[in-house]
Enzyme design. Structure first.
Site, short mmCIF file in Angstrom:
data_model
loop_
_atom_site.label_atom_id
_atom_site.label_comp_id
_atom_site.label_asym_id
_atom_site.label_seq_id
_atom_site.Cartn_x
_atom_site.Cartn_y
_atom_site.Cartn_z
N HIS A 75 95.61 6.86 -2.22
CA HIS A 75 96.48 7.46 -1.20
C HIS A 75 95.74 8.52 -0.37
O HIS A 75 96.06 9.71 -0.41
CB HIS A 75 97.73 8.06 -1.84
CG HIS A 75 98.71 7.02 -2.31
ND1 HIS A 75 100.04 7.27 -2.50
CD2 HIS A 75 98.54 5.70 -2.62
CE1 HIS A 75 100.65 6.16 -2.92
NE2 HIS A 75 99.74 5.20 -3.00
N GLN A 112 90.86 3.10 -3.81
CA GLN A 112 91.26 3.07 -2.40
C GLN A 112 90.35 3.92 -1.50
O GLN A 112 90.57 3.99 -0.30
CB GLN A 112 92.72 3.52 -2.26
CG GLN A 112 93.70 2.56 -2.89
CD GLN A 112 95.15 3.02 -2.75
OE1 GLN A 112 95.45 4.09 -2.22
NE2 GLN A 112 96.05 2.21 -3.24
#
Length: 199
Positions: free
Chosen positions: A120, A55
């Site tokens: 995250h 991510q």
């Protein structure tokens, strides 16, 4: 209706005063789309190096409130920190008049401590009245999730700094022992949508 095509993993977007767009591609490219919907082939140069894993990568983009005169923009990204670790970071830069390059690139926030988990990152940034509000994630792992409650770590927080990266004197944890003074709010998970309510 397609505004533009040909982007790879677009993550953040900022609307320019003339109706064009700046768009981040997570792999680490900042792209310019004209008001007519043309995606300019060459990415904008001068973007910070990113940790493009899972991510991580180049994330949000926002214009300074005085962009029309200052040409200042803000970027958030997964910053490589060595040892295969990374941190959510926010940088300010000056966009050239020809839309081709960034100069005076400077980090105004780097999350601490660096994380081994490329997940995250949070990473929205909102410039407002001389301040920048930056969201961070807690990096998802079971151990790191608990850090969202810790004032000595900037995981799972809303960060508030000036647009040049200084700590506002009225931040809530300024002067508190063992607390990071740029923290504005704590205990969030992975804020990827953020806005300020109009006054």
């Amino acid at each position: 209706e397609d505004v533009a095509t040909g982007l790879s993993n677009p993550w953040g977007i900022a609307t320019l005063p003339d109706g064009g767009y700046l768009v981040t591609e997570r792999e680490g490219r900042l792209r310019y789309i004209t008001a007519q919907g043309e995606l300019i082939d060459a990415p904008i140069t001068g973007v910070p190096k990113v940790h493009n894993v899972r991510q991580g990568g180049l994330l949000d983009v926002a214009l300074a409130e005085d962009f029309s005169t200052s040409r200042v923009i803000f970027l958030t990204y997964a910053k490589p920190m060595g040892g295969n670790k990374s941190s959510t970071a926010a940088a300010r830069a000056v966009l050239s008049q020809d839309m081709r390059s960034l100069s005076d690139v400077k980090d105004i926030f780097v999350q601490q401590p660096p994380s081994p988990t490329p997940m995250h990152y949070g990473s929205r940034i909102i410039p407002h009245k001389g301040f920048a509000y930056i969201t961070t994630g807690e990096h998802s792992s079971r151990q790191e999730r608990e850090f969202a409650q810790d004032l000595d770590k900037s995981y799972g927080k809303i960060i508030r700094v000036t647009t040049s990266g200084e700590t506002p004197s009225d931040n809530p944890f300024v002067g508190q022992a063992n607390a990071i003074d740029t923290i504005y709010a704590l205990g969030v998970r992975n804020v990827q949508g953020a806005a300020l309510r109009p006054q």
